[in-house]
Each structure stands twice: as structure tokens, then as C-alpha cells.
Design a protein around this motif. Structure first.
Motif, short mmCIF file in Angstrom:
data_model
loop_
_atom_site.label_atom_id
_atom_site.label_comp_id
_atom_site.label_asym_id
_atom_site.label_seq_id
_atom_site.Cartn_x
_atom_site.Cartn_y
_atom_site.Cartn_z
N ASP A 305 0.85 -1.20 0.00
CA ASP A 305 0.00 0.00 0.00
C ASP A 305 0.88 1.25 0.00
O ASP A 305 1.68 1.45 0.92
CB ASP A 305 -0.91 -0.03 1.24
N ARG A 306 0.74 2.11 -1.02
CA ARG A 306 1.57 3.30 -1.10
C ARG A 306 1.31 4.27 0.05
O ARG A 306 2.13 5.15 0.32
CB ARG A 306 1.34 4.04 -2.43
N SER A 307 0.18 4.13 0.73
CA SER A 307 -0.11 5.00 1.87
C SER A 307 0.41 4.41 3.18
O SER A 307 0.25 5.01 4.24
CB SER A 307 -1.62 5.24 1.99
N ALA A 308 1.05 3.24 3.12
CA ALA A 308 1.54 2.59 4.34
C ALA A 308 2.63 3.41 5.00
O ALA A 308 3.45 4.04 4.33
CB ALA A 308 2.06 1.19 4.00
N ASP A 309 2.67 3.37 6.32
CA ASP A 309 3.69 4.11 7.06
C ASP A 309 4.92 3.26 7.36
O ASP A 309 6.01 3.77 7.51
CB ASP A 309 3.10 4.62 8.39
N GLN A 310 4.73 1.93 7.41
CA GLN A 310 5.84 1.04 7.77
C GLN A 310 6.50 0.43 6.53
O GLN A 310 5.82 0.04 5.59
CB GLN A 310 5.35 -0.09 8.68
N VAL A 356 20.54 2.90 1.58
CA VAL A 356 19.54 2.46 0.60
C VAL A 356 18.15 2.44 1.22
O VAL A 356 17.18 2.92 0.61
CB VAL A 356 19.91 1.06 0.05
N ILE A 357 18.05 1.92 2.43
CA ILE A 357 16.75 1.85 3.10
C ILE A 357 16.18 3.25 3.30
O ILE A 357 14.98 3.49 3.06
CB ILE A 357 16.89 1.11 4.44
N ALA A 361 12.77 4.73 1.68
CA ALA A 361 11.72 5.29 2.55
C ALA A 361 11.35 6.70 2.12
O ALA A 361 10.17 7.07 2.09
CB ALA A 361 12.20 5.28 4.00
N ASP A 362 12.34 7.50 1.74
CA ASP A 362 12.07 8.86 1.26
C ASP A 362 11.29 8.83 -0.05
O ASP A 362 10.34 9.59 -0.24
CB ASP A 362 13.38 9.62 1.07
N THR A 368 8.35 4.39 9.66
CA THR A 368 9.03 3.39 10.48
C THR A 368 9.52 2.21 9.65
O THR A 368 8.81 1.71 8.78
CB THR A 368 8.07 2.86 11.56
N THR A 369 10.74 1.77 9.93
CA THR A 369 11.28 0.58 9.28
C THR A 369 11.18 -0.61 10.22
O THR A 369 11.56 -0.52 11.39
CB THR A 369 12.75 0.79 8.88
N VAL A 370 10.67 -1.73 9.71
CA VAL A 370 10.54 -2.96 10.48
C VAL A 370 11.68 -3.89 10.06
O VAL A 370 11.71 -4.39 8.93
CB VAL A 370 9.19 -3.65 10.23
#
Length: 459
Positions: A305-310, A356-357, A361-362, A368-370
Motif C-alpha cells: 500500500d503506497r499509503s503505508a507508514d511502515q 539504501v533503506i 523510505a524517502d 518506520t522501518t521494520v
């Protein structure tokens, strides 16, 4: 640069996902691959022809990362599906190139939709005799399913290897010997991986082109020009003499080398008219993002989901499989899954991985990264060298690893003290097949493990 995309294609009330590669500038050129390959086989050619065209190469339905067609499709359905793909991209008409199976699909597409293709170049067009069709029978395309202990991998390696020795591959006699025999592990491995992607779906697409009748338009048909060529060593070169009468503007020739085939094809294609490409709409829940850091320059595959926060990260030697949980977006890290590898050697320090991560994320707008849990064991033992070898042993070795790691932790400590409980469903061949493909695609697993381990120690 070659970019990669997913797009949803609708036809006949059905929607399917198509993966495609794109490169270059100028008028669009549709490039349809042979079976059982994927658009990956065209990467080198796309880089050459990108100076002249916007090269667009989809994975044919059921191959690579594209969904299969429903039911039991024949050549007409594959031809129509190719035009549906152009519709989804917003391309009214374009030039096209196809090799072997790809050429058969495109010739049928030209016959059924003559206004959609401006000019066509084909590498080998098959006209099978009744005797040849009888020889193919059911032996050429047996069902291909994963087996409990990886027996299917031994068959697959030898089937692909000996396809360069004999044609058909199972006709192991002097009459059917080819002049282009090789034992190049890298060449065989490339096709093996594409067969593993396709699975038993390869039967449908491959079978449709083998069963396809001679579908060259009638002599007086109003169709775009076409050049069919085949080089020495190509089993379809002798089929040039079988083509029969063709429409005005259609020609066929025998050439000496693959390079000459590409040269005459390009010369023919350059006569195409310029067509504007409309803006297409890629899939909203899966794609690739271009990332540039000090150590990485390439494409990262994402899904969710492009709206996901994680932002969810997989463990070393794994990859994105299926849809991530609600509220999460998952990515394949460099050297894993569908993502590109590191620009140079994979780093064992954590900073380049985190760079890279952060960049992903940007680009995707996640927060948040899991992070994953690390498997037990020593990296040097957990991730042995799985480079392709002459006999395909790396395939069965990887299968044994993914099977054992469900039963022992670490997988290489096979004793009562290291036994772990497991769900028997996880040992089903279909489940192991996904993990197996992820493992052999994970060229940077050991380095990711070491880097993540150092991060955890610092914390």
C-alpha cells in the motif's frame, strides 16, 4: 538505463498484471521474447537499440513476472493479449520485434490487428511438418511441478542444457544434433531461473506457439512490412524455405550470425514511422523505484500500500513473497528478489544498507522501518556459494538448504539439540519452491547478514 514496471491490463472482463522493461528514447518498439524466457533475455539488445527506439519488452503472459492468461489460451489469445498490453500503455501503434515464439505471436497479432503494428522484424518463424509435430507430441512440454526432494531441478537443468545439443531436446541422436552445443553454466542458469519463475504455466504459452498454424497473412493482405531472418545454427533457419508466398513488403533471408540477424532486423525497423507514446498508468501497489547512493545505483522492487507508514524488510536470503500485511510496504533489498545488485561488491558494513533503506523510505514516503530477525548460525556456513556449476548441483544444494532450515536452527546443525518445531505445510513443494528461488537469487545474503548483525551489536 533499463527501467522495470508493472501494469494492470484488462481484457474480456479479466484483469492481469504484466511486468515489462523499458529503455531508450524515440518511437516505441515492442519486443516480445521467446519461450520459456522473459523480457530479461532482451536486456543487452535493448541497450543497443535504445539509441533508436523506446524499447518496451513485456514478460509474455505466464512467463517472468507476468500473470498467466485464464483457461487454455491458443495463439490468438496471446496475440490479442499483446495488443491489450499496448492499449494499457496508451500506444496506438508501434514497430515490433520478436524472436522465435515472440515472432509467432507478433505475426498473428499483425494478421488480427494490422493497424496496430507499423513494421515487424522476426527472428525465425516456425513452420512445423506433420512429422515434427508428431515428434513433439506431449514429450516436449511435460508438466513441471516442484517435488519433495528437488528431483524436478535435476530434470530441469539437463533439459535446458541439452536443448543446445539436440532439437527437440529429448531426441538424443545424430539426426537431431545442433551445431551450437555448449555447457555454459551462466547461459543455462539464466533459462533455468526463468523456468522456475514460470512453473507449469510454461506449458500454456509454449504450447500455444508450438500448436500455432502457419499464420502468415495472405498475399494480397493489407498489412505492415515484415522481415524474417534466421542465422546459422538456429533450428528455424531451414524453415525460411518453408514460408511460402507472403504479402507485399514481406521478405525472408538466411544470415550467418546472431549479430547479422540483429543488424538486418534493426535496419528494417528503422524504416518505422514516429509515433507518440501516451502516458501509461503503472500498477498502484507494486513497482520499482530508482535509488542512487554512494554504493548502490539501481532499481528496488517494492510491493504494498503506497499509503503505508511502515517499511518491512525481509531476512537475509529471502524476498518479498505475496502481499505484505495491511499498513506495511515491503521491499527486496539489493542483491535479493527482483531488486538490482550492488554496484560493486556487496558491503558488510551497515551504513550502505541503511543508506539504501533511507532512500527507499524517502522515495516511497514511508516512516518506520521494520527490521527482520537474524537466523541462528554463522554467515559463512548459512550462505554457501551457490554459483551455477557445470552440473547444476547448486540447484539441489539450495533445495536441501531451504528444506532443512524449517527443521533445524541453524540448518547445517542436523542433530536433536538443534531441532525446531515446524508446520508441515511449510514443507509442501510449492512453498519450498518460492523460498528456493529467493535463495538462489540472493547474491548478497551473507553480506546483509553480517551488516545487520553489526547493527544489532551496536544497538
Amino acid at each position: 538505463m533499463i527501467t522495470r514496471h508493472f501494469i494492470d491490463v484488462s481484457s474480456g472482463g479479466n484483469k492481469r498484471r504484466v511486468h515489462y522493461r523499458k529503455a531508450g528514447k524515440g518511437p516505441p518498439l515492442l519486443m516480445v521474447h521467446q519461450s520459456p524466457r522473459s523480457s530479461k533475455e532482451y536486456e543487452a539488445l535493448m541497450e543497443k537499440w535504445a539509441a533508436h527506439f523506446t524499447c518496451i519488452a513485456p514478460d509474455t503472459a505466464g512467463f517472468g513476472q507476468s500473470d498467466p492468461l485464464p483457461g487454455q489460451p491458443e495463439i490468438a489469445e496471446y496475440a490479442d493479449a499483446t495488443i491489450d498490453f499496448l492499449d494499457a500503455l496508451g500506444i496506438e501503434k508501434c514497430a515490433a520485434y520478436g524472436f522465435h515464439s515472440g515472432g509467432i505471436i507478433l505475426v498473428t497479432a499483425v494478421k488480427r490487428h494490422p493497424t496496430r503494428i507499423t513494421t515487424l522484424a522476426v527472428g525465425g518463424y516456425a513452420i512445423w511438418s506433420a512429422e515434427e509435430m508428431a515428434l513433439f507430441s506431449d514429450r516436449y512440454l511435460p508438466e513441471f511441478h516442484p517435488s519433495d526432494y528437488g528431483e524436478h531441478l535435476t530434470w530441469l537443468w539437463n533439459r535446458i542444457l541439452e536443448q543446445s545439443w539436440f532439437f527437440p531436446w529429448f531426441a538424443t541422436d545424430d539426426t537431431h544434433r545442433l551445431s551450437v552445443a555448449n555447457d555454459d553454466p551462466a547461459r543455462v542458469d539464466a533459462i533455468v531461473r526463468e523456468m522456475l519463475d514460470a512453473g507449469n504455466a510454461y506449458q500454456a504459452g509454449y504450447g500455444a506457439v508450438l500448436r500455432a498454424p502457419r499464420d502468415i497473412p495472405a498475399v494480397g493482405a493489407d498489412v505492415p512490412p515484415c522481415l524474417i531472418s534466421a542465422y546459422n545454427g538456429d533450428p528455424l533457419q531451414e524453415h525460411i524455405d518453408r514460408l511460402g508466398d507472403m504479402p507485399s513488403g514481406w521478405a525472408a533471408q538466411k544470415v550467418t550470425t546472431p549479430e547479422e540477424h540483429q543488424a538486418v532486423s534493426l535496419s528494417h525497423l528503422l524504416a518505422t514511422e514516429t509515433v507518440t507514446i501516451d502516458t501509461s498508468s503503472d500498477a498502484s501497489d507494486e513497482g520499482f523505484v530508482e535509488i542512487r547512493t554512494d554504493a548502490f545505483n539501481g532499481l528496488i522492487h517494492w510491493r504494498g500500500d503506497r499509503s503505508a507508514d511502515q517499511l518491512s524488510l525481509h531476512a537475509p536470503a529471502y524476498a518479498v513473497i505475496g502481499n505484505p500485511p495491511a499498513g506495511q510496504m515491503a521491499i527486496d533489498l539489493p542483491g535479493h528478489g527482483l531488486s538490482d545488485n550492488w554496484t560493486d561488491e556487496a558491503p558488510v558494513s551497515w551504513v550502505p544498507w541503511q543508506d539504501v533503506i533511507n532512500a527507499v523510505a524517502d522515495a516511497l514516503g514511508t516512516g518506520t522501518t521494520v527490521y527482520p530477525s537474524l537466523p541462528e548460525g554463522e554467515p559463512e556456513k548459512l550462505y554457501p556459494d551457490l554459483s551455477p556449476d557445470r552440473f547444476g548441483n547448486y540447484l539441489t544444494m539450495a533445495w536441501q538448504i531451504v528444506r532443512a532450515r524449517h527443521m533445524f536452527a541453524p540448518w547445517y546443525q542436523v542433530d536433536a539439540a538443534h531441532a525446531v518445531t515446524f508446520d508441515a505445510q511449510q514443507l509442501k513443494p510449492e512453498h519450498l519452491a518460492s523460498e528456493h528461488l529467493a535463495l538462489i537469487n540472493a547474491s548478497a545474503a551473507k553480506e546483509f547478514h553480517i551488516a545487520l548483525q553489526s547493527k544489532q551489536k551496536e544497538n
